[in-house]
Write a protein that holds these residues in place. Structure first.
Motif, PDB file in Angstrom:
ATOM      1  N   LYS A  61       0.938  -1.426  -0.102  1.00 52.45           N
ATOM      2  CA  LYS A  61       0.151  -0.371  -0.003  1.00 52.45           C
ATOM      3  C   LYS A  61       0.719   1.167   0.134  1.00 52.45           C
ATOM      4  CE  LYS A  61      -3.221   2.211   2.816  1.00 52.45           C
ATOM      5  NZ  LYS A  61      -3.795   2.570   4.174  1.00 52.45           N
ATOM      6  N   GLU A  62       1.980   1.193   0.919  1.00 51.78           N
ATOM      7  CA  GLU A  62       2.463   2.454   1.009  1.00 51.78           C
ATOM      8  C   GLU A  62       3.433   2.363  -0.258  1.00 51.78           C
ATOM      9  OE1 GLU A  62       5.290   2.121   4.693  1.00 51.78           O
ATOM     10  OE2 GLU A  62       3.475   2.062   5.748  1.00 51.78           O
ATOM     11  N   LYS A  63       3.833   1.221  -1.212  1.00 56.02           N
ATOM     12  CA  LYS A  63       4.697   1.951  -1.901  1.00 56.02           C
ATOM     13  C   LYS A  63       3.910   2.019  -3.451  1.00 56.02           C
ATOM     14  CE  LYS A  63       7.717  -1.279  -5.331  1.00 56.02           C
ATOM     15  NZ  LYS A  63       7.477  -2.254  -5.649  1.00 56.02           N
ATOM     16  N   LEU A  64       2.811   2.306  -4.041  1.00 53.41           N
ATOM     17  CA  LEU A  64       1.325   2.640  -4.371  1.00 53.41           C
ATOM     18  C   LEU A  64       1.748   3.361  -3.940  1.00 53.41           C
ATOM     19  CD1 LEU A  64      -0.772   1.573  -6.861  1.00 53.41           C
ATOM     20  CD2 LEU A  64      -2.012   1.071  -5.312  1.00 53.41           C
ATOM     21  N   GLN A  65       1.040   4.254  -3.015  1.00 50.87           N
ATOM     22  CA  GLN A  65       0.773   5.971  -2.377  1.00 50.87           C
ATOM     23  C   GLN A  65       1.839   6.322  -3.556  1.00 50.87           C
ATOM     24  OE1 GLN A  65       0.121   5.335   1.849  1.00 50.87           O
ATOM     25  NE2 GLN A  65      -2.363   5.561   1.185  1.00 50.87           N
ATOM     26  N   ARG A  66       3.598   5.688  -3.065  1.00 50.86           N
ATOM     27  CA  ARG A  66       4.551   7.207  -3.231  1.00 50.86           C
ATOM     28  C   ARG A  66       4.570   6.591  -4.766  1.00 50.86           C
ATOM     29  NH1 ARG A  66       9.493   8.561  -0.729  1.00 50.86           N
ATOM     30  NH2 ARG A  66      11.097   8.461  -2.503  1.00 50.86           N
ATOM     31  N   SER A  67       4.801   6.063  -5.101  1.00 55.33           N
ATOM     32  CA  SER A  67       4.208   5.307  -7.179  1.00 55.33           C
ATOM     33  C   SER A  67       3.455   6.837  -7.743  1.00 55.33           C
ATOM     34  CB  SER A  67       3.846   4.199  -7.151  1.00 55.33           C
ATOM     35  OG  SER A  67       3.788   4.535  -8.761  1.00 55.33           O
ATOM     36  N   GLN A  68       2.153   6.785  -6.596  1.00 56.85           N
ATOM     37  CA  GLN A  68       1.327   7.891  -7.161  1.00 56.85           C
ATOM     38  C   GLN A  68       1.985   8.883  -6.977  1.00 56.85           C
ATOM     39  OE1 GLN A  68      -2.501   6.107  -5.442  1.00 56.85           O
ATOM     40  NE2 GLN A  68      -2.840   4.606  -6.906  1.00 56.85           N
ATOM     41  N   LEU A  69       2.144   9.117  -5.900  1.00 60.04           N
ATOM     42  CA  LEU A  69       2.437  10.774  -5.757  1.00 60.04           C
ATOM     43  C   LEU A  69       3.573  10.897  -6.779  1.00 60.04           C
ATOM     44  CD1 LEU A  69       2.561  13.128  -3.658  1.00 60.04           C
ATOM     45  CD2 LEU A  69       4.340  11.619  -2.299  1.00 60.04           C
ATOM     46  N   GLU A  70       4.853   9.944  -7.220  1.00 61.82           N
ATOM     47  CA  GLU A  70       5.596  10.495  -7.880  1.00 61.82           C
ATOM     48  C   GLU A  70       4.991  10.865  -9.425  1.00 61.82           C
ATOM     49  OE1 GLU A  70       8.290   7.451  -7.448  1.00 61.82           O
ATOM     50  OE2 GLU A  70       9.049   7.812  -5.853  1.00 61.82           O
ATOM     51  N   ASP A  71       3.868   9.931  -9.481  1.00 64.31           N
ATOM     52  CA  ASP A  71       3.407  10.218 -11.132  1.00 64.31           C
ATOM     53  C   ASP A  71       2.541  11.368 -11.086  1.00 64.31           C
ATOM     54  OD1 ASP A  71       3.965   7.586 -11.700  1.00 64.31           O
ATOM     55  OD2 ASP A  71       2.350   6.652 -11.796  1.00 64.31           O
ATOM     56  N   LYS A  72       2.095  12.020  -9.637  1.00 66.51           N
ATOM     57  CA  LYS A  72       1.098  12.957  -9.715  1.00 66.51           C
ATOM     58  C   LYS A  72       1.887  14.381 -10.033  1.00 66.51           C
ATOM     59  CE  LYS A  72      -1.903  15.669  -7.019  1.00 66.51           C
ATOM     60  NZ  LYS A  72      -2.535  15.418  -5.674  1.00 66.51           N
ATOM     61  N   LEU A  73       3.390  14.154  -9.624  1.00 60.70           N
ATOM     62  CA  LEU A  73       4.382  15.164  -9.144  1.00 60.70           C
ATOM     63  C   LEU A  73       5.212  14.744 -10.722  1.00 60.70           C
ATOM     64  CD1 LEU A  73       6.396  17.341  -7.998  1.00 60.70           C
ATOM     65  CD2 LEU A  73       7.582  15.656  -7.047  1.00 60.70           C
ATOM     66  N   GLU A  74       5.079  14.622 -10.815  1.00 57.68           N
ATOM     67  CA  GLU A  74       5.499  14.386 -12.787  1.00 57.68           C
ATOM     68  C   GLU A  74       4.654  14.989 -13.312  1.00 57.68           C
ATOM     69  OE1 GLU A  74       8.582  14.191 -15.358  1.00 57.68           O
ATOM     70  OE2 GLU A  74       8.990  13.243 -14.055  1.00 57.68           O
ATOM     71  N   HIS A  75       4.001  14.788 -13.454  1.00 62.25           N
ATOM     72  CA  HIS A  75       2.666  15.197 -14.461  1.00 62.25           C
ATOM     73  C   HIS A  75       2.551  16.965 -14.227  1.00 62.25           C
ATOM     74  CE1 HIS A  75      -0.651  15.769 -16.631  1.00 62.25           C
ATOM     75  NE2 HIS A  75      -1.583  16.329 -15.211  1.00 62.25           N
ATOM     76  N   LEU A  77       4.886  19.091 -13.136  1.00 67.52           N
ATOM     77  CA  LEU A  77       5.984  19.641 -13.688  1.00 67.52           C
ATOM     78  C   LEU A  77       5.882  19.678 -15.283  1.00 67.52           C
ATOM     79  CD1 LEU A  77       8.573  18.074 -11.399  1.00 67.52           C
ATOM     80  CD2 LEU A  77       7.606  20.245 -11.412  1.00 67.52           C
ATOM     81  N   GLN A  78       5.920  18.585 -16.087  1.00 70.30           N
ATOM     82  CA  GLN A  78       5.582  18.540 -17.059  1.00 70.30           C
ATOM     83  C   GLN A  78       3.892  19.874 -17.370  1.00 70.30           C
ATOM     84  OE1 GLN A  78       6.862  16.323 -19.592  1.00 70.30           O
ATOM     85  NE2 GLN A  78       8.324  15.651 -17.936  1.00 70.30           N
ATOM     86  N   ALA A  79       3.446  19.821 -16.373  1.00 68.72           N
ATOM     87  CA  ALA A  79       2.252  20.636 -17.306  1.00 68.72           C
ATOM     88  C   ALA A  79       2.387  22.103 -16.715  1.00 68.72           C
ATOM     89  CB  ALA A  79       1.433  19.919 -16.776  1.00 68.72           C
ATOM     90  N   ARG A  80       3.751  22.292 -16.237  1.00 72.32           N
ATOM     91  CA  ARG A  80       3.880  23.750 -16.107  1.00 72.32           C
ATOM     92  C   ARG A  80       4.824  24.524 -17.109  1.00 72.32           C
ATOM     93  NH1 ARG A  80       8.877  24.169 -11.705  1.00 72.32           N
ATOM     94  NH2 ARG A  80      11.020  23.637 -13.077  1.00 72.32           N
ATOM     95  N   PRO A  81       4.741  25.958 -17.116  1.00 74.41           N
ATOM     96  CA  PRO A  81       4.760  25.947 -18.029  1.00 74.41           C
ATOM     97  C   PRO A  81       6.381  26.703 -18.038  1.00 74.41           C
ATOM     98  CG  PRO A  81       4.013  28.220 -16.173  1.00 74.41           C
ATOM     99  CD  PRO A  81       4.128  26.606 -15.804  1.00 74.41           C
ATOM    100  N   LYS A  82       6.583  26.641 -19.819  1.00 69.35           N
ATOM    101  CA  LYS A  82       7.787  26.813 -19.573  1.00 69.35           C
ATOM    102  C   LYS A  82       8.823  29.008 -19.416  1.00 69.35           C
ATOM    103  CE  LYS A  82       8.476  23.052 -21.953  1.00 69.35           C
ATOM    104  NZ  LYS A  82       8.170  21.749 -20.878  1.00 69.35           N
ATOM    105  N   PRO A  83      10.242  28.944 -19.338  1.00 69.35           N
ATOM    106  CA  PRO A  83      10.637  29.767 -19.193  1.00 69.35           C
ATOM    107  C   PRO A  83      10.393  30.545 -19.996  1.00 69.35           C
ATOM    108  CG  PRO A  83      12.210  28.375 -18.245  1.00 69.35           C
ATOM    109  CD  PRO A  83      10.962  27.310 -18.858  1.00 69.35           C
ATOM    110  N   GLU A  84       9.874  30.324 -20.703  1.00 69.21           N
ATOM    111  CA  GLU A  84       9.832  31.500 -22.656  1.00 69.21           C
ATOM    112  C   GLU A  84       9.039  32.233 -22.156  1.00 69.21           C
ATOM    113  OE1 GLU A  84      10.232  26.881 -24.287  1.00 69.21           O
ATOM    114  OE2 GLU A  84      12.024  28.296 -23.134  1.00 69.21           O
TER     115      GLU A  84
END
Length: 104
Positions: A61-75, A77-84
């Motif tokens: 359960k803890e491993k799954l929750q951590r994996s879900q949190l990592e996926d959410k954070l990665e998403h 970071l991908q969605a944030r605007p670029k510096p330009e």
């Protein structure tokens, strides 16, 4: 009837146990235990882990929750605007842009 009397006489008396701690320490311990928070409060404050899952599944359960949190954070970071994009919108000054972007 004499057999009953003989059998009770053969049982040795129970030894008297002495307390292993002094009464003042025992009283202090009782007071501390009475004031400690209950299990639900400790779970809410993230001091204890929620044991609503069987112990054999707790690690999974803890491993799954951590994996879900990592996926959410990665998403995120991908969605944030670029510096330009931030420079174009006037949110970021060109001089404050990251050095890698400024060289372009």
């Amino acid at each position: 009837m004499s057999a009953t009397v003989a059998s009770t006489a053969a049982i040795p008396p129970k030894p008297v146990r002495k307390q292993s701690i002094d009464p003042e320490a025992a009283q202090k311990l009782e007071k501390s235990l009475a004031q400690r928070p209950d299990k639900h409060d400790l779970i809410e404050r993230n001091i204890l882990k929620d044991d609503s899952v069987a112990p054999s599944l707790q690690a999974a359960k803890e491993k799954l929750q951590r994996s879900q949190l990592e996926d959410k954070l990665e998403h995120a970071l991908q969605a944030r605007p670029k510096p330009e994009e931030l420079v174009k919108e006037g949110i970021l000054k060109e001089s404050d842009a990251p050095p890698a972007w400024q060289s372009y």
